[in-house]
Design a protein around this motif. Structure first.
Motif, mmCIF file in Angstrom:
data_model
loop_
_atom_site.group_PDB
_atom_site.id
_atom_site.type_symbol
_atom_site.label_atom_id
_atom_site.label_comp_id
_atom_site.label_asym_id
_atom_site.label_seq_id
_atom_site.Cartn_x
_atom_site.Cartn_y
_atom_site.Cartn_z
ATOM 1 N N GLU A 298 1.018 -0.941 0.048
ATOM 2 C CA GLU A 298 0.129 -0.093 0.141
ATOM 3 C C GLU A 298 1.043 1.578 -0.335
ATOM 4 O O GLU A 298 0.760 2.309 -1.004
ATOM 5 N N ASN A 299 2.105 0.924 0.430
ATOM 6 C CA ASN A 299 2.861 2.628 0.754
ATOM 7 C C ASN A 299 3.701 2.621 -0.521
ATOM 8 O O ASN A 299 4.805 3.503 -0.497
ATOM 9 N N THR A 300 3.084 1.895 -1.163
ATOM 10 C CA THR A 300 3.978 1.732 -2.708
ATOM 11 C C THR A 300 4.264 2.995 -3.426
ATOM 12 O O THR A 300 3.298 4.142 -3.133
ATOM 13 N N ILE A 301 5.184 4.001 -3.944
ATOM 14 C CA ILE A 301 5.178 5.168 -4.420
ATOM 15 C C ILE A 301 5.577 4.781 -5.901
ATOM 16 O O ILE A 301 7.310 4.228 -6.109
ATOM 17 N N ILE A 302 4.746 5.453 -6.633
ATOM 18 C CA ILE A 302 4.741 5.887 -7.974
ATOM 19 C C ILE A 302 5.596 6.731 -8.807
ATOM 20 O O ILE A 302 4.599 7.748 -8.377
ATOM 21 N N ILE A 303 6.498 6.981 -9.279
ATOM 22 C CA ILE A 303 6.998 8.456 -10.411
ATOM 23 C C ILE A 303 6.560 8.179 -11.888
ATOM 24 O O ILE A 303 7.008 7.290 -11.865
ATOM 25 N N SER A 304 5.045 8.825 -11.682
ATOM 26 C CA SER A 304 4.955 9.015 -13.322
ATOM 27 C C SER A 304 5.938 10.033 -14.472
ATOM 28 O O SER A 304 5.933 11.440 -14.007
ATOM 29 N N ASP A 305 6.694 9.583 -14.845
ATOM 30 C CA ASP A 305 7.106 9.942 -16.524
ATOM 31 C C ASP A 305 6.235 10.868 -17.614
ATOM 32 O O ASP A 305 4.752 10.557 -16.651
ATOM 33 N N VAL A 306 6.616 11.398 -18.268
ATOM 34 C CA VAL A 306 5.599 12.447 -18.964
ATOM 35 C C VAL A 306 4.971 11.741 -20.090
ATOM 36 O O VAL A 306 6.828 11.751 -20.846
ATOM 37 N N GLY A 307 4.376 11.489 -20.771
ATOM 38 C CA GLY A 307 3.873 11.223 -22.258
ATOM 39 C C GLY A 307 2.973 9.854 -22.161
ATOM 40 O O GLY A 307 1.551 10.234 -21.692
ATOM 41 N N ALA A 308 2.402 8.933 -23.615
ATOM 42 C CA ALA A 308 1.387 9.115 -23.333
ATOM 43 C C ALA A 308 1.020 7.882 -22.112
ATOM 44 O O ALA A 308 -0.075 7.670 -21.774
ATOM 45 N N HIS A 309 1.616 7.325 -21.762
ATOM 46 C CA HIS A 309 1.611 6.459 -19.831
ATOM 47 C C HIS A 309 1.440 7.059 -19.268
ATOM 48 O O HIS A 309 0.455 6.682 -18.721
ATOM 49 N N LYS A 310 1.663 8.488 -19.513
ATOM 50 C CA LYS A 310 0.893 9.555 -18.247
ATOM 51 C C LYS A 310 -0.409 9.412 -18.214
ATOM 52 O O LYS A 310 -1.225 9.551 -16.949
ATOM 53 N N VAL A 311 -0.600 9.518 -19.070
ATOM 54 C CA VAL A 311 -2.542 9.918 -19.666
ATOM 55 C C VAL A 311 -3.327 7.981 -18.652
ATOM 56 O O VAL A 311 -4.193 8.343 -18.234
ATOM 57 N N SER A 312 -2.384 7.515 -19.323
ATOM 58 C CA SER A 312 -3.044 5.945 -19.131
ATOM 59 C C SER A 312 -3.381 5.873 -17.357
ATOM 60 O O SER A 312 -3.713 5.162 -16.653
#
Length: 531
Positions: A371-385
Protein backbone atom coordinates in the motif's frame (compact mmCIF):
# COMPACT_ATOMS: atom_id res chain seq x y z
CA UNK A 1 33.56 32.51 9.61
CA UNK A 2 33.45 32.83 5.85
CA UNK A 3 30.20 33.72 4.13
CA UNK A 4 29.51 30.22 2.79
CA UNK A 5 29.95 28.78 6.32
CA UNK A 6 27.19 31.13 7.46
CA UNK A 7 25.06 30.12 4.46
CA UNK A 8 25.39 26.44 5.43
CA UNK A 9 24.55 27.25 9.06
CA UNK A 10 21.40 29.01 7.86
CA UNK A 11 20.46 25.96 5.74
CA UNK A 12 21.03 23.68 8.75
CA UNK A 13 18.83 26.03 10.77
CA UNK A 14 16.06 25.48 8.21
CA UNK A 15 16.29 21.72 8.74
CA UNK A 16 17.93 20.96 5.39
CA UNK A 17 19.33 17.41 5.23
CA UNK A 18 20.11 17.00 1.51
CA UNK A 19 21.34 19.28 -1.26
CA UNK A 20 21.36 17.99 -4.85
CA UNK A 21 23.76 19.50 -7.33
CA UNK A 22 27.04 19.71 -9.26
CA UNK A 23 30.23 21.45 -8.16
CA UNK A 24 31.55 24.38 -10.20
CA UNK A 25 34.32 26.94 -9.84
CA UNK A 26 31.94 29.62 -8.56
CA UNK A 27 30.51 27.30 -5.86
CA UNK A 28 33.76 25.76 -4.58
CA UNK A 29 33.55 27.64 -1.29
CA UNK A 30 29.94 26.57 -0.78
CA UNK A 31 30.80 22.91 -1.39
CA UNK A 32 33.81 23.20 0.93
CA UNK A 33 31.51 24.55 3.65
CA UNK A 34 29.00 21.75 2.99
CA UNK A 35 31.77 19.18 3.39
CA UNK A 36 32.10 20.25 7.05
CA UNK A 37 28.37 19.95 7.80
CA UNK A 38 27.34 17.08 10.08
CA UNK A 39 23.68 17.54 9.12
CA UNK A 40 23.56 18.12 5.36
CA UNK A 41 24.51 15.48 2.80
CA UNK A 42 25.59 16.83 -0.57
CA UNK A 43 24.29 14.57 -3.36
CA UNK A 44 26.47 15.17 -6.41
CA UNK A 45 24.45 14.32 -9.51
CA UNK A 46 25.18 13.92 -13.22
CA UNK A 47 23.06 16.78 -14.60
CA UNK A 48 21.61 19.87 -12.94
CA UNK A 49 18.14 19.17 -14.36
CA UNK A 50 18.21 15.91 -12.42
CA UNK A 51 19.17 17.83 -9.27
CA UNK A 52 16.10 20.07 -9.58
CA UNK A 53 13.79 17.09 -10.23
CA UNK A 54 15.24 15.29 -7.20
CA UNK A 55 14.65 18.34 -5.00
CA UNK A 56 11.08 18.65 -6.32
CA UNK A 57 10.01 15.06 -5.59
CA UNK A 58 11.93 14.99 -2.31
CA UNK A 59 9.95 18.05 -1.23
CA UNK A 60 6.56 16.60 -2.18
CA UNK A 61 7.14 13.44 -0.15
CA UNK A 62 9.14 14.78 2.81
CA UNK A 63 6.94 17.89 3.31
CA UNK A 64 10.17 19.90 3.55
CA UNK A 65 11.75 22.30 1.10
CA UNK A 66 14.02 20.56 -1.39
CA UNK A 67 17.35 22.25 -2.12
CA UNK A 68 19.54 22.10 -5.23
CA UNK A 69 22.63 23.93 -6.34
CA UNK A 70 24.58 24.68 -9.51
CA UNK A 71 27.33 26.95 -10.72
CA UNK A 72 26.77 30.01 -12.94
CA UNK A 73 25.87 30.07 -16.65
CA UNK A 74 25.09 26.62 -18.10
CA UNK A 75 24.92 25.04 -14.65
CA UNK A 76 22.20 27.46 -13.60
CA UNK A 77 20.28 27.29 -16.88
CA UNK A 78 20.32 23.48 -16.68
CA UNK A 79 18.25 23.86 -13.49
CA UNK A 80 15.61 25.89 -15.31
CA UNK A 81 13.30 23.08 -16.48
CA UNK A 82 13.21 21.33 -13.11
CA UNK A 83 12.70 24.60 -11.22
CA UNK A 84 9.89 25.61 -13.59
CA UNK A 85 8.25 22.23 -13.09
CA UNK A 86 8.46 22.49 -9.30
CA UNK A 87 7.01 25.99 -9.34
CA UNK A 88 4.02 25.08 -11.52
CA UNK A 89 3.31 21.93 -9.48
CA UNK A 90 3.58 23.98 -6.27
CA UNK A 91 6.52 22.10 -4.79
CA UNK A 92 8.81 23.86 -2.29
CA UNK A 93 12.27 24.08 -3.83
CA UNK A 94 15.17 26.46 -3.09
CA UNK A 95 17.88 26.66 -5.77
CA UNK A 96 21.27 28.24 -4.98
CA UNK A 97 23.51 29.13 -7.90
CA UNK A 98 26.96 30.61 -8.22
CA UNK A 99 27.63 33.80 -10.17
CA UNK A 100 30.51 35.84 -11.49
CA UNK A 101 31.96 38.40 -9.11
CA UNK A 102 30.61 41.96 -9.13
CA UNK A 103 33.71 43.17 -10.99
CA UNK A 104 32.64 41.45 -14.22
CA UNK A 105 28.85 41.71 -14.15
CA UNK A 106 28.79 45.10 -15.90
CA UNK A 107 30.14 43.86 -19.24
CA UNK A 108 30.15 40.84 -21.55
CA UNK A 109 31.98 38.16 -19.63
CA UNK A 110 32.73 34.43 -19.76
CA UNK A 111 29.68 32.35 -18.72
CA UNK A 112 27.95 35.41 -17.27
CA UNK A 113 24.17 35.54 -17.67
CA UNK A 114 21.65 37.48 -15.61
CA UNK A 115 20.34 34.36 -13.87
CA UNK A 116 18.07 36.33 -11.54
CA UNK A 117 16.16 37.78 -14.50
CA UNK A 118 16.07 34.44 -16.31
CA UNK A 119 14.47 32.74 -13.30
CA UNK A 120 12.07 35.54 -12.34
CA UNK A 121 9.16 34.26 -14.51
CA UNK A 122 9.45 30.69 -13.16
CA UNK A 123 9.90 31.27 -9.43
CA UNK A 124 8.09 32.90 -6.53
CA UNK A 125 11.21 34.94 -5.79
CA UNK A 126 14.54 35.31 -7.60
CA UNK A 127 17.26 37.25 -5.80
CA UNK A 128 21.00 37.94 -5.80
CA UNK A 129 22.91 38.21 -2.54
CA UNK A 130 24.62 41.60 -2.77
CA UNK A 131 25.82 41.88 0.82
CA UNK A 132 26.97 38.81 2.74
CA UNK A 133 25.50 40.20 5.97
CA UNK A 134 22.02 39.67 4.48
CA UNK A 135 22.47 35.90 4.10
CA UNK A 136 20.39 35.01 7.21
CA UNK A 137 17.53 37.26 6.12
CA UNK A 138 17.53 36.01 2.53
CA UNK A 139 17.65 32.32 3.50
CA UNK A 140 14.87 32.72 6.06
CA UNK A 141 12.67 34.62 3.59
CA UNK A 142 13.42 32.10 0.83
CA UNK A 143 12.30 29.06 2.84
CA UNK A 144 9.28 30.85 4.24
CA UNK A 145 8.13 31.93 0.76
CA UNK A 146 8.85 28.52 -0.76
CA UNK A 147 6.60 26.79 1.78
CA UNK A 148 3.76 29.32 2.01
CA UNK A 149 0.64 28.58 -0.02
CA UNK A 150 0.81 28.19 -2.79
CA UNK A 151 4.29 26.69 -2.44
CA UNK A 152 6.84 27.12 -5.20
CA UNK A 153 10.45 27.60 -6.19
CA UNK A 154 13.01 30.20 -5.09
CA UNK A 155 16.30 31.15 -6.79
CA UNK A 156 19.20 32.55 -4.76
CA UNK A 157 22.28 33.72 -6.67
CA UNK A 158 25.56 33.94 -4.76
CA UNK A 159 28.35 35.93 -6.49
CA UNK A 160 31.80 34.36 -6.26
CA UNK A 161 33.48 37.40 -4.70
CA UNK A 162 31.24 37.17 -1.60
CA UNK A 163 31.81 33.46 -0.96
CA UNK A 164 35.07 33.68 0.95
CA UNK A 165 34.41 36.96 2.75
CA UNK A 166 34.91 36.76 6.48
CA UNK A 167 31.75 37.63 8.35
CA UNK A 168 30.31 37.56 11.84
CA UNK A 169 26.60 36.92 11.89
CA UNK A 170 23.94 34.56 13.21
CA UNK A 171 20.93 32.62 11.99
CA UNK A 172 17.36 33.82 12.40
CA UNK A 173 14.75 31.82 14.34
CA UNK A 174 12.51 29.55 12.25
CA UNK A 175 8.89 30.18 13.13
CA UNK A 176 5.82 28.25 11.94
CA UNK A 177 3.93 29.63 8.97
CA UNK A 178 0.65 31.08 10.34
CA UNK A 179 -2.50 29.16 9.49
CA UNK A 180 -5.84 30.86 9.10
CA UNK A 181 -9.40 29.55 9.27
CA UNK A 182 -12.49 31.19 7.75
CA UNK A 183 -14.74 33.10 10.11
CA UNK A 184 -17.78 31.43 11.64
CA UNK A 185 -19.93 33.69 9.45
CA UNK A 186 -18.19 32.45 6.30
CA UNK A 187 -18.60 28.82 7.41
CA UNK A 188 -22.29 29.30 8.13
CA UNK A 189 -22.71 31.00 4.76
CA UNK A 190 -21.11 27.97 3.06
CA UNK A 191 -23.59 25.66 4.82
CA UNK A 192 -26.45 27.86 3.64
CA UNK A 193 -25.15 27.67 0.05
CA UNK A 194 -24.92 23.88 0.28
CA UNK A 195 -28.53 23.77 1.40
CA UNK A 196 -29.69 25.69 -1.67
CA UNK A 197 -28.60 23.07 -4.22
CA UNK A 198 -29.72 19.51 -4.86
CA UNK A 199 -26.75 18.11 -6.79
CA UNK A 200 -23.46 19.42 -5.39
CA UNK A 201 -20.27 17.84 -6.77
CA UNK A 202 -16.91 17.87 -4.93
CA UNK A 203 -13.84 18.53 -7.12
CA UNK A 204 -10.67 17.58 -5.22
CA UNK A 205 -7.26 19.02 -6.09
CA UNK A 206 -3.64 18.58 -5.08
CA UNK A 207 -3.91 21.18 -2.30
CA UNK A 208 -5.71 18.57 -0.19
CA UNK A 209 -2.59 16.39 -0.25
CA UNK A 210 -0.20 19.33 0.20
CA UNK A 211 -2.05 20.51 3.30
CA UNK A 212 -2.58 17.02 4.71
CA UNK A 213 -6.36 17.31 4.68
CA UNK A 214 -7.26 13.92 3.16
CA UNK A 215 -9.04 12.49 6.21
CA UNK A 216 -10.91 15.78 6.69
CA UNK A 217 -12.06 15.66 3.06
CA UNK A 218 -13.27 12.08 3.49
CA UNK A 219 -15.29 13.10 6.57
CA UNK A 220 -16.76 16.03 4.63
CA UNK A 221 -17.89 13.96 1.63
CA UNK A 222 -19.23 11.17 3.85
CA UNK A 223 -21.44 13.72 5.59
CA UNK A 224 -22.54 15.30 2.34
CA UNK A 225 -22.86 11.97 0.44
CA UNK A 226 -22.33 13.78 -2.86
CA UNK A 227 -20.10 12.45 -5.68
CA UNK A 228 -16.39 13.33 -5.82
CA UNK A 229 -14.00 13.69 -8.77
CA UNK A 230 -10.31 14.55 -8.60
CA UNK A 231 -7.43 15.96 -10.63
CA UNK A 232 -4.42 13.95 -11.84
CA UNK A 233 -2.30 15.03 -8.87
CA UNK A 234 -5.01 14.32 -6.28
CA UNK A 235 -5.39 10.63 -7.07
CA UNK A 236 -5.83 8.54 -3.93
CA UNK A 237 -7.81 11.10 -1.92
CA UNK A 238 -10.67 8.57 -1.87
CA UNK A 239 -10.30 4.78 -1.94
CA UNK A 240 -11.11 3.43 -5.40
CA UNK A 241 -13.97 1.30 -4.04
CA UNK A 242 -15.68 4.24 -2.29
CA UNK A 243 -19.05 4.59 -4.11
CA UNK A 244 -18.68 8.40 -4.03
CA UNK A 245 -15.44 8.20 -6.02
CA UNK A 246 -16.11 9.01 -9.69
CA UNK A 247 -12.40 9.09 -10.48
CA UNK A 248 -10.14 11.39 -12.50
CA UNK A 249 -10.97 14.30 -14.79
CA UNK A 250 -8.83 16.73 -16.78
CA UNK A 251 -8.02 14.81 -19.96
CA UNK A 252 -7.71 16.46 -23.35
CA UNK A 253 -9.70 13.67 -24.99
CA UNK A 254 -12.20 11.02 -23.89
CA UNK A 255 -12.82 12.63 -20.52
CA UNK A 256 -15.63 10.32 -19.42
CA UNK A 257 -16.12 12.18 -16.13
CA UNK A 258 -17.25 15.51 -17.64
CA UNK A 259 -20.98 14.60 -17.78
CA UNK A 260 -21.13 14.62 -13.97
CA UNK A 261 -19.97 18.26 -13.93
CA UNK A 262 -22.68 19.22 -16.40
CA UNK A 263 -25.34 17.40 -14.37
CA UNK A 264 -24.30 18.98 -11.06
CA UNK A 265 -25.86 22.26 -9.96
CA UNK A 266 -23.02 23.34 -7.60
CA UNK A 267 -19.28 22.62 -7.80
CA UNK A 268 -17.45 22.44 -4.46
CA UNK A 269 -13.85 22.99 -5.57
CA UNK A 270 -11.36 22.05 -2.82
CA UNK A 271 -7.62 22.72 -3.14
CA UNK A 272 -7.65 22.73 -6.94
CA UNK A 273 -4.77 24.24 -8.94
CA UNK A 274 -5.83 25.84 -12.23
CA UNK A 275 -2.49 24.82 -13.76
CA UNK A 276 -3.80 21.25 -14.02
CA UNK A 277 -6.77 22.20 -16.21
CA UNK A 278 -8.40 25.62 -16.53
CA UNK A 279 -12.13 25.87 -15.68
CA UNK A 280 -12.99 26.80 -19.27
CA UNK A 281 -12.18 23.20 -20.20
CA UNK A 282 -14.43 21.54 -17.63
CA UNK A 283 -17.07 24.06 -16.52
CA UNK A 284 -18.47 24.98 -19.91
CA UNK A 285 -21.98 25.38 -18.50
CA UNK A 286 -20.63 27.76 -15.85
CA UNK A 287 -21.98 25.96 -12.81
CA UNK A 288 -21.72 28.06 -9.61
CA UNK A 289 -18.61 27.49 -7.50
CA UNK A 290 -18.09 27.09 -3.76
CA UNK A 291 -14.33 27.72 -3.54
CA UNK A 292 -12.43 26.11 -0.63
CA UNK A 293 -8.72 26.85 -0.78
CA UNK A 294 -5.80 28.43 1.13
CA UNK A 295 -5.88 31.46 -1.19
CA UNK A 296 -8.76 33.48 -2.69
CA UNK A 297 -10.23 32.38 -6.00
CA UNK A 298 -8.93 33.53 -9.34
CA UNK A 299 -12.23 34.39 -10.98
CA UNK A 300 -13.30 34.21 -14.60
CA UNK A 301 -16.57 33.56 -16.42
CA UNK A 302 -16.07 29.80 -16.11
CA UNK A 303 -15.36 30.02 -12.39
CA UNK A 304 -18.42 31.95 -11.12
CA UNK A 305 -18.14 32.25 -7.36
CA UNK A 306 -21.18 31.58 -5.23
CA UNK A 307 -19.07 31.60 -2.08
CA UNK A 308 -15.59 30.89 -0.80
CA UNK A 309 -13.81 29.62 2.29
CA UNK A 310 -10.19 30.79 2.37
CA UNK A 311 -7.81 29.24 4.87
CA UNK A 312 -5.74 26.22 5.77
CA UNK A 313 -7.57 23.25 4.25
CA UNK A 314 -7.04 20.93 7.18
CA UNK A 315 -8.41 23.41 9.70
CA UNK A 316 -11.11 24.74 7.34
CA UNK A 317 -12.55 21.30 6.65
CA UNK A 318 -12.33 20.41 10.34
CA UNK A 319 -14.35 23.51 11.19
CA UNK A 320 -16.84 22.81 8.40
CA UNK A 321 -17.28 19.22 9.55
CA UNK A 322 -18.26 20.39 13.02
CA UNK A 323 -21.32 22.15 11.60
CA UNK A 324 -24.66 20.60 10.70
CA UNK A 325 -23.91 19.92 7.05
CA UNK A 326 -26.88 19.25 4.76
CA UNK A 327 -27.31 15.70 3.47
CA UNK A 328 -27.09 15.84 -0.34
CA UNK A 329 -26.97 12.32 -1.77
CA UNK A 330 -27.49 11.91 -5.50
CA UNK A 331 -26.41 9.53 -8.23
CA UNK A 332 -25.46 10.71 -11.74
CA UNK A 333 -27.57 9.47 -14.61
CA UNK A 334 -26.73 6.56 -16.86
CA UNK A 335 -24.73 4.41 -14.43
CA UNK A 336 -21.84 6.84 -14.92
CA UNK A 337 -19.47 5.35 -12.35
CA UNK A 338 -19.50 1.94 -14.01
CA UNK A 339 -19.10 3.55 -17.44
CA UNK A 340 -16.03 5.44 -16.23
CA UNK A 341 -14.55 2.29 -14.68
CA UNK A 342 -15.02 0.42 -17.93
CA UNK A 343 -13.65 3.22 -20.14
CA UNK A 344 -10.62 3.80 -17.86
CA UNK A 345 -10.05 0.03 -17.45
CA UNK A 346 -10.37 0.22 -13.67
CA UNK A 347 -10.83 -3.25 -12.12
CA UNK A 348 -10.57 -5.04 -15.45
CA UNK A 349 -9.10 -8.54 -15.34
CA UNK A 350 -5.60 -8.47 -16.84
CA UNK A 351 -5.33 -12.28 -16.49
CA UNK A 352 -7.56 -12.73 -19.53
CA UNK A 353 -5.04 -10.95 -21.73
CA UNK A 354 -1.30 -11.59 -21.41
CA UNK A 355 -0.24 -8.76 -23.72
CA UNK A 356 2.11 -6.12 -22.37
CA UNK A 357 -0.19 -3.11 -22.60
CA UNK A 358 0.30 -0.19 -20.24
CA UNK A 359 -3.11 -0.88 -18.67
CA UNK A 360 -2.21 -4.52 -17.98
CA UNK A 361 1.15 -3.50 -16.56
CA UNK A 362 -0.55 -0.97 -14.28
CA UNK A 363 -3.05 -3.57 -13.10
CA UNK A 364 -0.23 -5.91 -12.09
CA UNK A 365 1.54 -3.09 -10.24
CA UNK A 366 -1.67 -2.13 -8.45
CA UNK A 367 -2.38 -5.74 -7.47
CA UNK A 368 0.96 -6.92 -6.10
CA UNK A 369 2.66 -3.85 -4.63
CA UNK A 370 2.37 -2.83 -0.93
CA UNK A 371 0.00 0.00 0.00
CA UNK A 372 2.85 2.43 0.70
CA UNK A 373 4.40 2.03 -2.76
CA UNK A 374 5.41 5.30 -4.42
CA UNK A 375 4.91 5.56 -8.18
CA UNK A 376 6.79 8.25 -10.11
CA UNK A 377 5.24 8.82 -13.53
CA UNK A 378 7.19 10.35 -16.36
CA UNK A 379 5.39 12.32 -19.08
CA UNK A 380 4.05 10.79 -22.28
CA UNK A 381 1.18 8.60 -23.43
CA UNK A 382 1.68 6.40 -20.38
CA UNK A 383 1.04 9.37 -18.05
CA UNK A 384 -2.49 9.65 -19.44
CA UNK A 385 -3.00 5.90 -18.95
CA UNK A 386 -1.71 6.13 -15.37
CA UNK A 387 -4.06 9.04 -14.65
CA UNK A 388 -6.99 7.04 -16.03
CA UNK A 389 -6.31 3.51 -14.86
CA UNK A 390 -3.96 3.35 -11.88
CA UNK A 391 -5.61 3.70 -8.47
CA UNK A 392 -3.13 4.31 -5.63
CA UNK A 393 -3.99 3.00 -2.18
CA UNK A 394 -2.78 6.15 -0.46
CA UNK A 395 -2.98 9.82 -1.38
CA UNK A 396 0.32 11.47 -2.30
CA UNK A 397 1.94 8.20 -3.38
CA UNK A 398 1.52 8.84 -7.10
CA UNK A 399 3.83 11.62 -8.30
CA UNK A 400 2.87 13.17 -11.65
CA UNK A 401 4.41 16.23 -13.29
CA UNK A 402 1.32 17.99 -14.58
CA UNK A 403 1.90 21.74 -14.48
CA UNK A 404 4.90 21.88 -16.79
CA UNK A 405 4.44 18.20 -17.77
CA UNK A 406 8.16 17.77 -18.29
CA UNK A 407 9.64 14.58 -19.70
CA UNK A 408 12.65 13.24 -17.82
CA UNK A 409 11.39 13.72 -14.26
CA UNK A 410 10.79 10.10 -13.31
CA UNK A 411 14.28 8.63 -12.93
CA UNK A 412 15.86 11.50 -10.94
CA UNK A 413 12.54 11.97 -9.16
CA UNK A 414 12.76 8.37 -7.95
CA UNK A 415 16.10 9.19 -6.32
CA UNK A 416 14.45 12.09 -4.48
CA UNK A 417 11.56 9.81 -3.51
CA UNK A 418 13.80 7.06 -2.15
CA UNK A 419 15.83 9.55 -0.12
CA UNK A 420 12.64 11.07 1.31
CA UNK A 421 11.00 7.69 2.01
CA UNK A 422 13.79 5.08 2.33
CA UNK A 423 11.48 2.36 3.68
CA UNK A 424 8.86 2.61 0.92
CA UNK A 425 9.03 0.73 -2.39
CA UNK A 426 9.59 3.19 -5.27
CA UNK A 427 8.68 2.42 -8.89
CA UNK A 428 9.70 4.70 -11.75
CA UNK A 429 7.44 4.38 -14.80
CA UNK A 430 8.90 6.06 -17.85
CA UNK A 431 8.79 5.91 -21.60
CA UNK A 432 11.93 5.27 -23.60
CA UNK A 433 12.08 8.96 -24.55
CA UNK A 434 11.91 10.23 -20.97
CA UNK A 435 14.24 7.51 -19.67
CA UNK A 436 17.13 8.50 -21.93
CA UNK A 437 16.85 12.17 -20.98
CA UNK A 438 18.30 11.51 -17.52
CA UNK A 439 19.54 7.90 -17.70
CA UNK A 440 22.93 9.04 -16.38
CA UNK A 441 21.37 9.40 -12.92
CA UNK A 442 21.47 5.60 -12.67
CA UNK A 443 25.08 6.12 -11.65
CA UNK A 444 23.99 8.54 -8.94
CA UNK A 445 21.47 6.04 -7.56
CA UNK A 446 24.02 3.22 -7.63
CA UNK A 447 26.63 5.37 -5.90
CA UNK A 448 24.12 6.21 -3.15
CA UNK A 449 23.21 2.55 -2.73
CA UNK A 450 19.52 3.16 -3.45
CA UNK A 451 17.07 0.43 -4.37
CA UNK A 452 14.10 1.08 -6.64
CA UNK A 453 12.49 -0.30 -9.79
CA UNK A 454 12.58 1.35 -13.23
CA UNK A 455 9.97 0.28 -15.77
CA UNK A 456 10.81 1.47 -19.28
CA UNK A 457 7.82 1.35 -21.63
CA UNK A 458 9.68 0.79 -24.87
CA UNK A 459 7.98 1.62 -28.17
CA UNK A 460 10.80 3.52 -29.93
CA UNK A 461 8.57 6.55 -30.41
CA UNK A 462 7.07 9.66 -28.86
CA UNK A 463 3.74 7.85 -28.77
CA UNK A 464 1.54 10.68 -27.54
CA UNK A 465 2.79 13.05 -30.22
CA UNK A 466 2.46 10.31 -32.82
CA UNK A 467 -1.17 9.78 -31.82
CA UNK A 468 -1.91 13.50 -31.96
CA UNK A 469 -0.32 13.84 -35.41
CA UNK A 470 -2.23 10.83 -36.73
CA UNK A 471 -5.47 12.35 -35.50
CA UNK A 472 -4.71 15.80 -36.94
CA UNK A 473 -2.87 14.93 -40.18
CA UNK A 474 -3.52 11.19 -40.66
CA UNK A 475 0.24 10.66 -40.63
CA UNK A 476 3.14 11.25 -38.27
CA UNK A 477 6.60 12.71 -38.69
CA UNK A 478 9.57 13.15 -36.38
CA UNK A 479 8.23 10.92 -33.61
CA UNK A 480 10.20 7.70 -34.17
CA UNK A 481 13.74 7.00 -32.96
CA UNK A 482 16.15 4.18 -32.28
CA UNK A 483 16.93 2.85 -28.82
CA UNK A 484 19.88 1.17 -27.14
CA UNK A 485 19.46 -2.25 -25.58
CA UNK A 486 18.06 -1.12 -22.22
CA UNK A 487 19.01 -4.39 -20.52
CA UNK A 488 22.65 -4.02 -21.54
CA UNK A 489 22.56 -0.31 -20.76
CA UNK A 490 21.30 -1.06 -17.24
CA UNK A 491 23.97 -3.74 -16.78
CA UNK A 492 26.66 -1.25 -17.76
CA UNK A 493 25.62 0.85 -14.74
CA UNK A 494 25.66 -2.22 -12.49
CA UNK A 495 21.85 -2.35 -12.51
CA UNK A 496 19.99 -5.60 -13.06
CA UNK A 497 18.21 -5.45 -16.45
CA UNK A 498 15.31 -7.75 -17.37
CA UNK A 499 13.13 -8.00 -20.48
CA UNK A 500 9.85 -9.94 -19.95
CA UNK A 501 7.88 -10.98 -23.05
CA UNK A 502 4.49 -11.71 -21.52
CA UNK A 503 2.46 -10.30 -18.67
CA UNK A 504 3.01 -13.27 -16.36
CA UNK A 505 6.78 -12.87 -16.87
CA UNK A 506 6.48 -9.18 -16.01
CA UNK A 507 4.53 -10.04 -12.86
CA UNK A 508 7.15 -12.54 -11.71
CA UNK A 509 9.96 -10.08 -12.48
CA UNK A 510 8.24 -7.35 -10.49
CA UNK A 511 7.66 -9.67 -7.51
CA UNK A 512 11.34 -10.58 -7.46
CA UNK A 513 12.43 -6.94 -7.82
CA UNK A 514 10.24 -5.90 -4.88
CA UNK A 515 12.11 -8.35 -2.64
CA UNK A 516 15.48 -6.75 -3.35
CA UNK A 517 16.32 -4.36 -0.54
CA UNK A 518 19.71 -3.27 -1.87
CA UNK A 519 19.52 -3.61 -5.64
CA UNK A 520 17.92 -1.70 -8.50
CA UNK A 521 16.09 -3.43 -11.33
CA UNK A 522 15.34 -2.00 -14.77
CA UNK A 523 12.47 -3.77 -16.57
CA UNK A 524 12.44 -3.21 -20.33
CA UNK A 525 8.79 -3.62 -21.38
CA UNK A 526 8.56 -3.83 -25.16
CA UNK A 527 5.04 -2.53 -25.70
CA UNK A 528 2.77 -4.97 -27.51
CA UNK A 529 5.33 -7.77 -27.15
CA UNK A 530 3.37 -11.03 -26.91
CA UNK A 531 6.09 -13.53 -27.78
Amino acid sequence: MKATDLLVQCLENEGVEYIFGIVGKETLDLIDSLSKSKQIQFVNVRHEQGAAFMADVYSRLSKKAGVCTATLGPGATNLLTGISSANLDHSSVVAITGQAGFNRQHQESHQYLDIVKIFEPVTKWSVQIKDSSTIPMIIRKAFRLAQMEKPGAILIEFPENLSSQMISNHTLPVTPIPRSTPSSQALESACTILGQYQKPLVIAGNGIIRQEAVSELITFVEKLKSPVIHSFMAKGVLPKDNPLNFYTFGFNEKDEVLPIIEEADLLIVVGYDFVEKPPKDWNKKQRPILHIDPIPAEMDEHYPLKGELVGDLNQTLQALNQLELPFKPWVPMGNLRERVKLAYQIDTDSKKDQSLTIENVLKVIETITPENTIIISDVGAHKVSIARTYQPNQAGRLIISNGLASMGIALPGSIGAKIACPDAPVICITGDGGALMNISELETAQRLGLSFIIIVLNNAALKLEEQMMQEKFHSSFGTAFGNPDFVQLANSFGVKGVRPHQLNEFEQTLKEALKLADEMTLIDVQMGDER
